[in-house]
Write a protein that holds these residues in place. Sequence first.
Motif, PDB file in Angstrom:
ATOM      1  N   ARG A  44       0.829  -1.215   0.000  1.00 25.19           N
ATOM      2  CA  ARG A  44       0.000   0.000   0.000  1.00 25.19           C
ATOM      3  C   ARG A  44       0.856   1.255   0.000  1.00 25.19           C
ATOM      4  NH1 ARG A  44      -3.629  -2.419   4.520  1.00 25.19           N
ATOM      5  NH2 ARG A  44      -5.085  -3.616   3.258  1.00 25.19           N
ATOM      6  N   MET A  45       1.920   1.218   0.781  1.00 24.02           N
ATOM      7  CA  MET A  45       2.820   2.366   0.839  1.00 24.02           C
ATOM      8  C   MET A  45       3.439   2.624  -0.529  1.00 24.02           C
ATOM      9  SD  MET A  45       6.270   2.739   3.035  1.00 24.02           S
ATOM     10  CE  MET A  45       6.988   1.454   2.060  1.00 24.02           C
ATOM     11  N   HIS A  46       3.820   1.577  -1.224  1.00 26.69           N
ATOM     12  CA  HIS A  46       4.379   1.716  -2.560  1.00 26.69           C
ATOM     13  C   HIS A  46       3.337   2.289  -3.517  1.00 26.69           C
ATOM     14  CE1 HIS A  46       6.948   0.805  -5.961  1.00 26.69           C
ATOM     15  NE2 HIS A  46       5.907   0.254  -6.549  1.00 26.69           N
ATOM     16  N   GLN A  52       1.198   8.458  -6.972  1.00 26.92           N
ATOM     17  CA  GLN A  52       0.601   9.683  -6.452  1.00 26.92           C
ATOM     18  C   GLN A  52       1.509  10.876  -6.717  1.00 26.92           C
ATOM     19  OE1 GLN A  52      -2.406  10.195  -5.232  1.00 26.92           O
ATOM     20  NE2 GLN A  52      -1.985  12.330  -4.939  1.00 26.92           N
ATOM     21  N   VAL A  53       2.794  10.717  -6.503  1.00 27.10           N
ATOM     22  CA  VAL A  53       3.730  11.823  -6.726  1.00 27.10           C
ATOM     23  C   VAL A  53       3.791  12.182  -8.208  1.00 27.10           C
ATOM     24  CG1 VAL A  53       6.161  12.486  -6.605  1.00 27.10           C
ATOM     25  CG2 VAL A  53       5.096  11.349  -4.679  1.00 27.10           C
ATOM     26  N   LEU A  54       3.880  11.176  -9.075  1.00 27.86           N
ATOM     27  CA  LEU A  54       3.908  11.459 -10.512  1.00 27.86           C
ATOM     28  C   LEU A  54       2.586  12.059 -10.979  1.00 27.86           C
ATOM     29  CD1 LEU A  54       5.481  11.407 -13.120  1.00 27.86           C
ATOM     30  CD2 LEU A  54       4.707   9.060 -13.474  1.00 27.86           C
ATOM     31  N   GLY A  55       1.472  11.592 -10.433  1.00 28.40           N
ATOM     32  CA  GLY A  55       0.175  12.169 -10.777  1.00 28.40           C
ATOM     33  C   GLY A  55       0.078  13.627 -10.370  1.00 28.40           C
ATOM     34  N   LEU A  56       0.592  13.956  -9.193  1.00 26.17           N
ATOM     35  CA  LEU A  56       0.596  15.342  -8.753  1.00 26.17           C
ATOM     36  C   LEU A  56       1.482  16.202  -9.649  1.00 26.17           C
ATOM     37  CD1 LEU A  56      -0.180  17.468  -6.567  1.00 26.17           C
ATOM     38  CD2 LEU A  56       1.965  16.868  -5.466  1.00 26.17           C
ATOM     39  N   ILE A  57       2.643  15.684 -10.020  1.00 28.69           N
ATOM     40  CA  ILE A  57       3.542  16.440 -10.891  1.00 28.69           C
ATOM     41  C   ILE A  57       2.892  16.689 -12.249  1.00 28.69           C
ATOM     42  CG2 ILE A  57       5.728  16.329 -12.141  1.00 28.69           C
ATOM     43  CD1 ILE A  57       6.887  14.941  -9.653  1.00 28.69           C
ATOM     44  N   LEU A  58       2.240  15.677 -12.794  1.00 28.09           N
ATOM     45  CA  LEU A  58       1.558  15.867 -14.079  1.00 28.09           C
ATOM     46  C   LEU A  58       0.409  16.858 -13.954  1.00 28.09           C
ATOM     47  CD1 LEU A  58       1.542  12.236 -15.474  1.00 28.09           C
ATOM     48  CD2 LEU A  58       2.753  14.205 -16.408  1.00 28.09           C
ATOM     49  N   GLY A  59      -0.325  16.804 -12.863  1.00 27.13           N
ATOM     50  CA  GLY A  59      -1.404  17.772 -12.653  1.00 27.13           C
ATOM     51  C   GLY A  59      -0.881  19.196 -12.521  1.00 27.13           C
ATOM     52  N   THR A  86       9.719  15.308   0.276  1.00 20.71           N
ATOM     53  CA  THR A  86       9.041  14.773   1.454  1.00 20.71           C
ATOM     54  C   THR A  86       8.396  13.410   1.255  1.00 20.71           C
ATOM     55  OG1 THR A  86       7.022  15.998   0.889  1.00 20.71           O
ATOM     56  CG2 THR A  86       8.581  17.054   2.411  1.00 20.71           C
ATOM     57  N   ALA A  87       8.044  13.035   0.032  1.00 21.41           N
ATOM     58  CA  ALA A  87       7.378  11.739  -0.194  1.00 21.41           C
ATOM     59  C   ALA A  87       8.256  10.551   0.210  1.00 21.41           C
ATOM     60  CB  ALA A  87       6.919  11.617  -1.634  1.00 21.41           C
ATOM     61  N   PRO A  88       9.540  10.518  -0.158  1.00 20.74           N
ATOM     62  CA  PRO A  88      10.358   9.381   0.295  1.00 20.74           C
ATOM     63  C   PRO A  88      10.533   9.328   1.812  1.00 20.74           C
ATOM     64  CG  PRO A  88      11.441  10.531  -1.507  1.00 20.74           C
ATOM     65  CD  PRO A  88      10.279  11.364  -1.085  1.00 20.74           C
ATOM     66  N   VAL A  89      10.636  10.481   2.432  1.00 18.91           N
ATOM     67  CA  VAL A  89      10.789  10.518   3.890  1.00 18.91           C
ATOM     68  C   VAL A  89       9.519  10.001   4.562  1.00 18.91           C
ATOM     69  CG1 VAL A  89      11.151  12.036   5.865  1.00 18.91           C
ATOM     70  CG2 VAL A  89      12.444  12.400   3.773  1.00 18.91           C
ATOM     71  N   GLY A  90       8.375  10.428   4.059  1.00 16.23           N
ATOM     72  CA  GLY A  90       7.103   9.947   4.613  1.00 16.23           C
ATOM     73  C   GLY A  90       6.933   8.455   4.435  1.00 16.23           C
ATOM     74  N   ALA A  91       7.301   7.948   3.269  1.00 17.04           N
ATOM     75  CA  ALA A  91       7.199   6.506   3.027  1.00 17.04           C
ATOM     76  C   ALA A  91       8.137   5.730   3.939  1.00 17.04           C
ATOM     77  CB  ALA A  91       7.515   6.209   1.564  1.00 17.04           C
ATOM     78  N   ARG A  96       8.853   2.210   8.588  1.00 21.33           N
ATOM     79  CA  ARG A  96       9.546   2.006   9.868  1.00 21.33           C
ATOM     80  C   ARG A  96       8.558   1.834  11.014  1.00 21.33           C
ATOM     81  NH1 ARG A  96      14.774   5.420  11.754  1.00 21.33           N
ATOM     82  NH2 ARG A  96      15.051   4.375  13.736  1.00 21.33           N
ATOM     83  N   ALA A  97       7.503   2.656  11.009  1.00 19.99           N
ATOM     84  CA  ALA A  97       6.470   2.502  12.034  1.00 19.99           C
ATOM     85  C   ALA A  97       5.761   1.162  11.894  1.00 19.99           C
ATOM     86  CB  ALA A  97       5.466   3.652  11.935  1.00 19.99           C
ATOM     87  N   GLY A  98       5.562   0.707  10.666  1.00 21.15           N
ATOM     88  CA  GLY A  98       4.939  -0.590  10.451  1.00 21.15           C
ATOM     89  C   GLY A  98       5.783  -1.729  10.992  1.00 21.15           C
ATOM     90  N   PHE A  99       7.088  -1.647  10.789  1.00 24.09           N
ATOM     91  CA  PHE A  99       7.978  -2.681  11.338  1.00 24.09           C
ATOM     92  C   PHE A  99       7.982  -2.640  12.861  1.00 24.09           C
ATOM     93  CE2 PHE A  99      10.006  -2.986   7.139  1.00 24.09           C
ATOM     94  CZ  PHE A  99      10.106  -4.365   7.055  1.00 24.09           C
ATOM     95  N   ARG A 100       8.017  -1.459  13.422  1.00 24.01           N
ATOM     96  CA  ARG A 100       8.100  -1.356  14.884  1.00 24.01           C
ATOM     97  C   ARG A 100       6.818  -1.785  15.581  1.00 24.01           C
ATOM     98  NH1 ARG A 100      11.583   4.067  16.279  1.00 24.01           N
ATOM     99  NH2 ARG A 100      13.548   3.220  15.535  1.00 24.01           N
ATOM    100  N   THR A 101       5.679  -1.582  14.936  1.00 24.97           N
ATOM    101  CA  THR A 101       4.409  -1.942  15.576  1.00 24.97           C
ATOM    102  C   THR A 101       3.944  -3.336  15.210  1.00 24.97           C
ATOM    103  OG1 THR A 101       3.153  -0.910  13.784  1.00 24.97           O
ATOM    104  CG2 THR A 101       3.633   0.452  15.727  1.00 24.97           C
TER     105      THR A 101
END
Length: 123
Positions: A44-46, A52-59, A86-91, A96-101
């Motif tokens: 889902r993260m992928h 989403q990022v490419l769609g935003l750039i095209l828009g 910011t998109a790679p940092v957020g992903a 990381r939160a998914g692994f920790r939880t």
Amino acid sequence: MTDVDAGFWTTVADTVAAVCLLAGAFLTFAAGVGTLRFPSLLARMHAVTKPQVLGLILGLTALALRVRNWSAVAMLVLVVIFQLATAPVGAHLVSRAGFRTGKVDETELQPNEMDPSSTDDPH
């Protein structure tokens, strides 16, 4: 430049903007569908980050082609740069939160063959 030439280039820019807008909308829609349909957190993260990022750039490219105002285009370029930063940092933070939880099923992951502390290291 004559009025005919200006009209031609306006039509070309509007057509390219329409194509960019449709492609960006399709990619954004695909990201939403991927978020709903993919089974695991990492999939889902992928699905959220890549199209989403490419769609935003095209828009935003379509918007820049329609607006044709240098101050507005400069602001749109800043939005694109901020999104790309910011998109790679957020992903990374989501994974990381998914692994920790414990939300990531580690049995579905490929083993890290480059890890020197691996137990199946033949050396």
